[in-house]
Design a protein around this motif. Structure first.
Motif, short mmCIF file in Angstrom:
data_model
loop_
_atom_site.label_atom_id
_atom_site.label_comp_id
_atom_site.label_asym_id
_atom_site.label_seq_id
_atom_site.Cartn_x
_atom_site.Cartn_y
_atom_site.Cartn_z
N GLU A 46 53.52 14.38 30.49
CA GLU A 46 54.52 15.30 29.98
C GLU A 46 54.09 16.74 30.25
O GLU A 46 52.91 17.03 30.44
CB GLU A 46 54.72 15.09 28.48
CG GLU A 46 55.28 13.73 28.12
CD GLU A 46 55.56 13.59 26.64
OE1 GLU A 46 55.35 14.59 25.90
OE2 GLU A 46 55.98 12.50 26.21
N SER A 47 55.06 17.64 30.26
CA SER A 47 54.75 19.05 30.49
C SER A 47 54.06 19.65 29.27
O SER A 47 54.41 19.32 28.13
CB SER A 47 56.04 19.83 30.78
OG SER A 47 56.68 19.31 31.93
N SER A 71 53.27 21.98 26.21
CA SER A 71 54.25 22.63 25.33
C SER A 71 53.54 23.51 24.30
O SER A 71 52.83 23.02 23.43
CB SER A 71 55.09 21.56 24.61
OG SER A 71 55.91 22.16 23.63
N TRP A 75 55.13 25.06 22.10
CA TRP A 75 55.86 24.76 20.87
C TRP A 75 55.13 23.69 20.06
O TRP A 75 54.89 23.84 18.86
CB TRP A 75 57.26 24.31 21.24
CG TRP A 75 58.13 23.77 20.15
CD1 TRP A 75 58.29 22.46 19.80
CD2 TRP A 75 58.97 24.52 19.26
NE1 TRP A 75 59.17 22.34 18.75
CE2 TRP A 75 59.61 23.58 18.40
CE3 TRP A 75 59.24 25.88 19.09
CZ2 TRP A 75 60.51 23.97 17.42
CZ3 TRP A 75 60.15 26.26 18.10
CH2 TRP A 75 60.76 25.32 17.29
N ARG A 76 54.73 22.59 20.71
CA ARG A 76 54.05 21.51 20.01
C ARG A 76 52.69 21.95 19.48
O ARG A 76 52.30 21.62 18.36
CB ARG A 76 53.89 20.31 20.94
CG ARG A 76 55.20 19.66 21.36
CD ARG A 76 54.96 18.66 22.47
NE ARG A 76 56.19 18.08 22.96
CZ ARG A 76 56.30 17.44 24.11
NH1 ARG A 76 55.24 17.32 24.90
NH2 ARG A 76 57.45 16.91 24.48
N SER A 119 63.43 19.52 19.63
CA SER A 119 62.99 19.97 20.94
C SER A 119 62.64 21.45 20.88
O SER A 119 63.20 22.21 20.08
CB SER A 119 64.08 19.74 21.99
OG SER A 119 64.40 18.37 22.08
N ARG A 120 61.71 21.88 21.73
CA ARG A 120 61.33 23.28 21.75
C ARG A 120 62.50 24.12 22.26
O ARG A 120 63.35 23.63 23.01
CB ARG A 120 60.11 23.50 22.63
CG ARG A 120 60.31 23.15 24.10
CD ARG A 120 58.98 23.25 24.84
NE ARG A 120 59.12 22.99 26.26
CZ ARG A 120 59.14 21.80 26.80
NH1 ARG A 120 59.05 20.73 26.03
NH2 ARG A 120 59.28 21.64 28.09
N ALA A 146 64.59 23.79 25.75
CA ALA A 146 64.58 22.43 26.32
C ALA A 146 65.96 21.82 26.28
O ALA A 146 66.41 21.20 27.24
CB ALA A 146 63.58 21.55 25.56
#
Length: 324
Positions: free
Chosen positions: A111-112, A114, A116-117, A280-281, A284
């Protein structure tokens, strides 16, 4: 459907949050691994008997790996951390699991990355720390390593569960049964080597073991593994923050403890991290919507040019095109 799946997955960490009060108030002291064994193995065997479904092929070793990571190794490390550290420190270290999952999602699931996460993962750790850490918190090296090891072990188990998915022949109950049984069998020698003979069990202890085995074992893990396979892995991982929060609330309701302004602020931060982890961020959803619009525009262009589009299921069967 997403809200329902999230609520069902959240049941597991909510129930796990009651483990501390059940252990201290109902179970014999100094036998946490025995409690973990009874939480896993009987539940796994009951579920196996109910589903009558065994792994096939590569799923024998995959189920064993997932059971050891999610249960067999996680429980001993969790209990070592709890014994060597104040409860608040152990809970805060456990709250790093969403951060580790975010890293593994990039390394294992491709996954990319993030921001945000990561940002909300850090917020969740800070929130849990404010709720459970006290002024007398200590940091023994062995306990810290066990706490981080437990978080990393379960994070890897959660990530591999998402990567491998669930075989078509196994429903959520059978899938949980494989892992509970594998983790429980791993715990059998560990428990008796470390703790020796089982303790004497009275009526309150029986009730406590039943709660840990049926609610905290069988039902919780069925819903937890179901959530991992149906929801984004980082969204499920951040739900784990509910466990220390529920444990703190149990302390208020059952043990008469109190929460001050610092703890309430921590609750607010942890809840914000949990809610944000289910979304979702920023940007996205906009990019996903743009991709859908572009695909729809391309489809309309093909239709306008008189190009027949063969359905995927027809093409997969190799049937001849039926042009209008």
């Amino acid at each position: 459907m997403r809200l329902r799946d999230t609520a069902l997955a959240a049941f597991a960490p909510v129930v796990w949050g009651s483990t501390s009060v059940v252990t201290t108030e109902l179970l014999p002291p100094a036998h946490p691994l025995f409690a973990g064994l009874l939480r896993a193995l009987p539940a796994g065997l009951i579920a196996l008997a109910a589903t009558r479904t065994l792994p096939r092929g590569a799923w024998w070793w995959k189920a064993a790996v997932l059971g050891v990571l999610n249960i067999g190794l996680f429980f001993p490390l969790l209990f070592v951390a709890a014994e060597r550290l104040p409860g608040g420190v152990a809970a805060t270290l456990g709250a790093t699991q969403p951060l580790i999952v975010a890293v593994l999602a990039v390394a294992v699931l491709k996954e990319s990355p993030s921001a945000w996460r990561f940002a909300w993962g850090v917020t969740g750790v800070v929130g849990v720390g404010l709720v459970v850490l006290g002024p007398a918190a200590g940091f023994g090296v062995a306990g810290v390593l066990a706490g981080l090891g437990g978080a990393a072990t379960m994070a890897l188990g959660v990530t591999l569960t998402k990567k491998w998915g669930r075989p078509a022949e196994a429903g959520p109950t059978a899938f949980a049964a494989w892992q509970l049984t594998a983790g429980g069998l791993f715990l059998v020698p560990v428990t008796f080597l470390v703790e020796g003979a089982p303790p004497a069990v009275d009526v309150p202890a029986v009730l406590g073991y039943l709660w840990l085995g049926l609610a905290g074992g069988l039902l919780a893990y069925v819903l937890w593994f179901r959530g991992i396979t149906t929801l984004p892995v980082t969204s499920v991982a951040v739900l784990g923050l509910l466990s220390p929060m529920v444990a703190a609330l149990d302390g208020v309701v059952v043990l008469g403890q109190t929460l001050g302004p610092v703890q309430l602020t921590g609750f607010a931060l942890a809840l914000a991290a949990i809610v944000a982890g289910q979304r979702s961020r920023p940007g996205a959803q906009i990019r996903q919507h743009g991709r859908r619009r572009a695909a729809a525009g391309h489809q309309r262009a093909l239709d306008g040019a008189g190009v027949a589009v063969v359905p995927a299921h027809v093409a997969a069967r190799g049937e001849p095109d039926r042009l209008p």
